[in-house]
Design a protein around this motif. Sequence first.
Motif, PDB file in Angstrom:
ATOM      1  N   CYS A 164      32.684  -4.359  -1.934  1.00 39.33           N
ATOM      2  CA  CYS A 164      31.642  -4.482  -0.920  1.00 39.33           C
ATOM      3  C   CYS A 164      31.981  -4.976   0.437  1.00 39.33           C
ATOM      4  O   CYS A 164      33.256  -5.788   0.270  1.00 39.33           O
TER       5      CYS A 164
ATOM      6  N   CYS B 123      30.760  -6.668   2.643  1.00 38.15           N
ATOM      7  CA  CYS B 123      30.209  -8.148   2.997  1.00 38.15           C
ATOM      8  C   CYS B 123      29.835  -8.222   4.324  1.00 38.15           C
ATOM      9  O   CYS B 123      30.576  -9.173   4.738  1.00 38.15           O
TER      10      CYS B 123
ATOM     11  N   SER C 228      38.918  -0.254   5.769  1.00 40.59           N
ATOM     12  CA  SER C 228      39.899  -1.142   4.986  1.00 40.59           C
ATOM     13  C   SER C 228      39.583  -1.196   3.551  1.00 40.59           C
ATOM     14  O   SER C 228      40.472  -1.443   2.741  1.00 40.59           O
ATOM     15  N   LEU C 229      38.287  -1.484   3.265  1.00 40.95           N
ATOM     16  CA  LEU C 229      37.783  -1.730   1.843  1.00 40.95           C
ATOM     17  C   LEU C 229      38.007  -0.469   1.135  1.00 40.95           C
ATOM     18  O   LEU C 229      38.363  -0.642   0.010  1.00 40.95           O
TER      19      LEU C 229
ATOM     20  N   SER D 134      41.661  -0.253   0.021  1.00 39.94           N
ATOM     21  CA  SER D 134      42.092  -1.056  -0.674  1.00 39.94           C
ATOM     22  C   SER D 134      41.584  -0.722  -2.096  1.00 39.94           C
ATOM     23  O   SER D 134      42.043  -1.119  -3.179  1.00 39.94           O
TER      24      SER D 134
ATOM     25  N   LYS E 196      43.336   1.616  -3.978  1.00 42.83           N
ATOM     26  CA  LYS E 196      44.643   1.061  -4.494  1.00 42.83           C
ATOM     27  C   LYS E 196      44.498   0.034  -5.864  1.00 42.83           C
ATOM     28  O   LYS E 196      45.315   0.120  -6.876  1.00 42.83           O
ATOM     29  N   ILE E 197      43.269  -0.395  -6.020  1.00 42.68           N
ATOM     30  CA  ILE E 197      42.964  -1.328  -6.806  1.00 42.68           C
ATOM     31  C   ILE E 197      41.953  -1.085  -7.864  1.00 42.68           C
ATOM     32  O   ILE E 197      42.310  -1.394  -9.059  1.00 42.68           O
TER      33      ILE E 197
ATOM     34  N   ARG F 287      39.643 -10.515   4.019  1.00 45.46           N
ATOM     35  CA  ARG F 287      40.245  -9.868   2.679  1.00 45.46           C
ATOM     36  C   ARG F 287      40.143  -8.569   2.960  1.00 45.46           C
ATOM     37  O   ARG F 287      39.176  -7.846   3.596  1.00 45.46           O
ATOM     38  N   ALA F 288      41.066  -7.558   2.609  1.00 46.72           N
ATOM     39  CA  ALA F 288      41.235  -6.226   2.497  1.00 46.72           C
ATOM     40  C   ALA F 288      40.503  -5.690   1.536  1.00 46.72           C
ATOM     41  O   ALA F 288      39.605  -4.889   1.594  1.00 46.72           O
ATOM     42  N   PHE F 289      40.468  -6.354   0.614  1.00 46.04           N
ATOM     43  CA  PHE F 289      39.590  -5.941  -0.769  1.00 46.04           C
ATOM     44  C   PHE F 289      38.576  -6.947  -0.998  1.00 46.04           C
ATOM     45  O   PHE F 289      38.889  -8.139  -1.360  1.00 46.04           O
ATOM     46  N   GLN F 290      37.337  -6.496  -1.141  1.00 46.75           N
ATOM     47  CA  GLN F 290      36.335  -7.764  -1.312  1.00 46.75           C
ATOM     48  C   GLN F 290      35.263  -7.079  -2.173  1.00 46.75           C
ATOM     49  O   GLN F 290      35.156  -5.996  -2.519  1.00 46.75           O
TER      50      GLN F 290
ATOM     51  N   TYR G  83      44.056 -10.093  -1.816  1.00 49.46           N
ATOM     52  CA  TYR G  83      44.775  -8.970  -1.336  1.00 49.46           C
ATOM     53  C   TYR G  83      43.999  -8.878   0.404  1.00 49.46           C
ATOM     54  O   TYR G  83      43.005  -8.592   0.562  1.00 49.46           O
TER      55      TYR G  83
ATOM     56  N   LYS H 221      43.839  -8.852   4.629  1.00 50.53           N
ATOM     57  CA  LYS H 221      43.750  -7.744   5.799  1.00 50.53           C
ATOM     58  C   LYS H 221      45.210  -7.649   6.118  1.00 50.53           C
ATOM     59  O   LYS H 221      45.724  -6.566   6.673  1.00 50.53           O
TER      60      LYS H 221
ATOM     61  N   ALA I 111      47.248  -5.818   4.016  1.00 53.02           N
ATOM     62  CA  ALA I 111      47.038  -4.312   3.796  1.00 53.02           C
ATOM     63  C   ALA I 111      47.649  -3.511   5.159  1.00 53.02           C
ATOM     64  O   ALA I 111      47.808  -2.456   5.046  1.00 53.02           O
TER      65      ALA I 111
END
Lengths: 444, 503
Positions: free
Chosen positions: A76, A78, A94-95, A98, A101-102, B46-49, B497, B499, B502
């Motif tokens: 999310c 957010c 960016s989300l 990533s 990747k994850i 965060r880059a991943f959230q 992870y 920003k 990344a």
Amino acid sequence: MTATATAEVIDLYPEVAEAPRYSCALGGAYVAALAAYGTAPILHSGAGCGIGQQFGQNYAGGQNAAGNYGNTSTPCSCLVEEHVVFGGEEKLRSLIDSTLKIVKADLYAVISGCIPSLIGDDVDAVVKEFRDKASIIHVKTAGFLGNSYTGYEHFLDAVIEQLLEPLPKEKKLVNILGLVPSQHLHWKGSLRVIKSLLERAGVKVNIVFSEKDGLGALKRIPAAELNLVFSPWVGIKAAEKLKEKFDTPFEVIPFVPVGPRDTTSFLYQVGKLLNLPKKNIDRVVKEEEWWAYRSAEYFGDILVIGLPHAFFGVIADSGTAIGLTRYGSNELGWLPELVIVSDNPPEESRDEIRRLLTEGLASVVKPKVFFETDSHKIKLILQKHSLQLLLGSSLEKFLPKGEAVFLSVSFPSYDRLIIDRTYAGYRGGVALMEDVASQYAGPL
Amino acid sequence: MSDRIDLKTSSCPNREQRANGVNVYYGKASEIIRDARAGSLQHQERAFQQTSGCILNFYLTVRISTIRDAVMIVHAPVGCSSSALGYRELFQAVPTSLGRPENLEFHWMTTNLNERDVVYGAADKLKYAIHEAERRYKPKAIFILASCTSGVIGEDIDGVVAETQPEVNATIVPVHCEGSKSRLVQTGYDAFWHGVVKYLVKPPEKKQHDLVNIASMLSYTWQDRIEITRLLNKIGMRPNFIPEFATVEQFEILGEAAVTAPICPTYTDYLSRGLEQEYGVPYFLYPSPIGIAHTDEWLREIGRITGREKIVEKVIAEEHDEWLPQLEAIQKEFRSINPDGELLDVLGSLGQGRLLTQTPFFHEIGVKATAAICQDFDNLVLEETEKLVEEVGDFDLLVNTFQAAEVAHIAKTRNPDIILTCPFQGSAYKREKGMTRIHALRGDPRDWSGQAGYKGAIACGNLLLQSTRNQSFQQTMLANTEDTYTEWWYQQPKPLYLKEEAA
């Protein structure tokens, strides 16, 4: 219904309501994505839009956990104040990057909510940048655009527009549409029952949601010879679009059949549509009807002692309400007193829904039909009726309702876990007997 | 940080501003304390959230709807309040024999904002909803909850409240909990208490010297209420539990209490400060009554503030006679699990409040916690965290609010003996070793679900012991279902992870 206190006040804003029985468009698109197994939803929204659906869709839809990609496992963006001011596109970019990747997934569904819609993020453009890296779609579902049913349609629309390519038609392949994950509590079981019955009659069935390979099932949609929409209104838009784009005809079967009688006519109906040899259907019908009616013998005593000719009420989405009202009236000997349709169908579908709820019933008593989503008004309607059996949502579980036996069958239902349970088909009729009678059962 | 609460403003400051709060960090507890002291603790992007709750929809929608003789109106699209759909059932599992009233009614409404409203505004619709709530339910209070959408379209909720208040009997309480307002869901607590202290609490008519305000979240259960009531009664006092299940009157008399005591300091902070500032109600924030030693101290603190030191000591002695043998039995069981005497390592997903309460409790029952996951961290608990590190030693701290991938990463790489998760943390529960819940929900009235006071300490210790006896569910799921995350993720050196990494 006699005039009530509400008549004195002009209902300026009928949509202002106590506890309507669905979430928003984002909620519907979100549970649809989770139901297309292997799809990771990516919410482009405020941080609470996923968690809210945990309580308000997944738990409300028969106390389901959200699985691998749901709830706090859902990526999310957010969004907060600074994104409202400066835009959320970079955050989303960016989300997605990533997430690829994850999070392992076959399909990524970016679902954009109220904020990006209000501030004008160009989400399509961002999503496009990732098209060569993964299967990815954008479902544009600002919450204020509608309810969970609308969101389901938005998800299908995004799939049709962004994912589907024409395929050669596969003979005897049908898609099943119109059963909205979570909103139809028994969606998983109902889809499996429909699939298995049709397969036995020689049909290939793509139930789309809860198929093992979700992306494959979605992509296979254009190959179908026929689309079956199991709702008087939800999913028809998608079926129309599929007809336009891929030349697939569709048939609206306005409710999931409950019990032998309606299941048998549904099978013959599909047989006709697909030109199946009648003997194929005959064989399935014969076996299943024998089993269903033989099994009903076990119900006889508790029915006659505990629930004989019960005045019953149904509060449910339109398809569920029609299926249950018909089965109770036509095969179990109950008297349909009242039906409250709680999924807010569009005006143009309501006459047909009312007709399906009141015509073709063996009972001399025909139900009064209300279209109502406001839980307060539903409570007032219930107060004016005395029932002996109520099939509703768990919002009615603790309301005073006289001596009525109660079973939750519609959204929201927090009081039961529903995984494979369904009232669809031959076995579904027996399951309903079991569940209703269990609410009364004791020494006879 | 200013200690003063400014009730002239329409809402609270964000936790980010008020207390330098963050919800992203990984390091030693001692390091986060040092950084916070040095003022160098900063939000990192965060880059991943993952979705984690907003200030409206982590807590408020579900909880405000449980205030009796009140109505919650959520000024939002319909989905922002769907999490409250369980409102009529939430407390029904509590038997009336344990104190639940027979006829229980809660009410909430949504303004159900649509496309037209976001273009033209929906002030008239909100006014209509307030009148409709008054007409339908004749409530004593009406809470108006703001949302992202009402915020972005610039709805003047305070203006509507000012205009409408003279026309209705209910006290209208606006709560400025626009979801996008703050990164920290804990700002939602403050936004709620701001509305409560500003609009609902009345100047005290009399002081009630035996009344203890306790702001109790629903993650503390009905058993906890019973236990806390039992203990307070033994020292001649009574609890005033708010907000869940409280009547509006219980809010109105908050200023009359003798003390405001914590169960969760991060939750109670703003209210406690507000009540002291406005009405002189003393408060303390540490410790909470979790675990035996901390329950002792909690009672002593109440005793000190209310002049009941003697009776408190007497009660503590009595309670010890009853419960310490049971604690010793639990300690002995835990010791016997590893033949080499190595203590079991427990990793808990905790709130900031539970970090302070649960961690000492783990040590008390004879397990260790070499790491902890904590939802947020701010200056409000800085001193208490220092005390905690003094008490139990240093440990690794992952600060995140429900970030399931981070939880899965730390659970897999550290591989503790038991993890305590919220019910919704993805693949983290699929593992060879132990796993159980951190707490029950919905006011769960069973003895099994207690956590507070002496009785809760024993119940909670036994629950933890149970989790060491059979791991078949999490092992079965590990063996037979997919993991959500890639190998790449698990190979990252830390469970964050960011920003900058990344880029």
